[in-house]
Design a protein around this motif. Sequence first.
Motif, short mmCIF file in Angstrom:
data_model
loop_
_atom_site.label_atom_id
_atom_site.label_comp_id
_atom_site.label_asym_id
_atom_site.label_seq_id
_atom_site.Cartn_x
_atom_site.Cartn_y
_atom_site.Cartn_z
N CYS A 1 7.78 4.49 15.44
CA CYS A 1 7.54 3.47 14.67
C CYS A 1 7.15 3.59 13.43
O CYS A 1 7.72 3.24 12.20
CB CYS A 1 6.79 2.29 15.30
N ASN A 2 6.42 4.75 13.24
CA ASN A 2 5.90 4.89 11.79
C ASN A 2 6.98 5.63 11.03
O ASN A 2 7.33 5.16 9.96
CB ASN A 2 4.89 6.10 11.85
N ALA A 3 8.05 6.32 11.82
CA ALA A 3 9.23 6.79 10.91
C ALA A 3 10.04 5.88 10.58
O ALA A 3 10.72 6.06 9.57
CB ALA A 3 9.77 8.02 11.84
N ALA A 4 10.12 4.95 11.31
CA ALA A 4 11.04 3.79 11.14
C ALA A 4 10.75 2.92 9.94
O ALA A 4 11.75 2.23 9.34
CB ALA A 4 11.22 2.73 12.33
N LEU A 5 9.45 2.97 9.44
CA LEU A 5 9.31 2.10 8.07
C LEU A 5 9.56 2.84 6.96
O LEU A 5 9.31 2.15 5.90
CB LEU A 5 7.62 2.02 8.16
N ASP A 6 10.00 4.23 7.05
CA ASP A 6 10.46 4.82 5.68
C ASP A 6 11.52 4.49 5.11
O ASP A 6 12.49 4.52 5.58
CB ASP A 6 10.42 6.34 6.09
N ILE A 7 11.28 4.07 3.88
CA ILE A 7 12.58 3.57 3.11
C ILE A 7 12.82 4.56 2.13
O ILE A 7 13.41 4.25 1.15
CB ILE A 7 12.15 2.11 2.62
N SER A 8 12.32 5.78 1.87
CA SER A 8 12.47 6.56 0.78
C SER A 8 13.85 6.86 0.40
O SER A 8 14.35 7.31 -0.68
CB SER A 8 11.75 8.16 1.10
N LYS A 9 14.79 6.83 1.51
CA LYS A 9 16.22 7.05 1.19
C LYS A 9 17.03 5.87 1.00
O LYS A 9 18.23 6.03 0.88
CB LYS A 9 16.74 7.72 2.50
N ASN A 10 16.40 4.65 0.65
CA ASN A 10 17.00 3.59 0.33
C ASN A 10 16.67 3.25 -1.08
O ASN A 10 15.47 2.65 -1.21
CB ASN A 10 16.88 2.58 1.33
N PRO A 11 17.47 3.43 -2.07
CA PRO A 11 16.82 3.23 -3.50
C PRO A 11 16.66 1.91 -3.60
O PRO A 11 15.61 1.60 -4.42
CB PRO A 11 17.99 3.84 -4.23
N ALA A 12 17.40 0.95 -3.05
CA ALA A 12 17.40 -0.42 -3.49
C ALA A 12 16.05 -1.04 -2.73
O ALA A 12 15.28 -1.74 -3.38
CB ALA A 12 18.45 -1.23 -2.94
N ALA A 13 15.83 -0.49 -1.65
CA ALA A 13 14.62 -0.98 -0.89
C ALA A 13 13.33 -0.46 -1.77
O ALA A 13 12.23 -1.39 -1.80
CB ALA A 13 14.57 -0.40 0.59
N CYS A 14 13.53 0.60 -2.21
CA CYS A 14 12.39 1.27 -2.95
C CYS A 14 11.94 0.41 -4.15
O CYS A 14 10.69 -0.03 -4.62
CB CYS A 14 12.76 2.81 -3.40
N ILE A 15 13.03 0.09 -4.97
CA ILE A 15 12.95 -0.90 -6.17
C ILE A 15 12.42 -2.05 -5.88
O ILE A 15 11.45 -2.77 -6.63
CB ILE A 15 14.23 -0.72 -7.00
N GLU A 16 12.87 -2.74 -4.85
CA GLU A 16 12.35 -4.09 -4.10
C GLU A 16 10.77 -3.92 -4.13
O GLU A 16 10.24 -4.86 -4.62
CB GLU A 16 13.19 -4.25 -3.29
N LEU A 17 10.45 -2.83 -3.51
CA LEU A 17 9.00 -2.83 -2.93
C LEU A 17 8.33 -2.54 -4.34
O LEU A 17 7.17 -3.18 -4.57
CB LEU A 17 8.77 -1.78 -1.98
N CYS A 18 8.77 -1.58 -5.05
CA CYS A 18 8.07 -1.31 -6.64
C CYS A 18 7.77 -2.86 -7.37
O CYS A 18 6.73 -3.09 -8.03
CB CYS A 18 8.61 -0.55 -7.31
#
Length: 99
Positions: free
Chosen positions: A67-84
Amino acid sequence: MTEAQKEQRRYALAISGGVCEVCGAPLNDGQPQGAHRIGNTQSNRAKFGDLVIDHPLNIGYTCSLKCNAALDISKNPAACIELCKKIYNREALKYEGTK
Ligand SMILES: [Zn+2]
């Protein structure tokens, strides 16, 4: 378990509602795992900064390594920007009215 680990665990259970963010399993039994959404790597730190990587909003709580690995959004630029955006909006609240 040390006092610091117990404290971290209480915090994890409190902010996660006591369940794994990915599969919904109760966190009480297992060892809750703090999972970085934007991975805790040197290149991500260089790109996003410590503020983002170490921010509580960048950490989710999960029941297992899978489940830990499923949280990783590193490869999803849009999701990273949203989180930032969320993280910076949250941080900006601290300075509201001080400008
Ligand atoms: Zn899980």
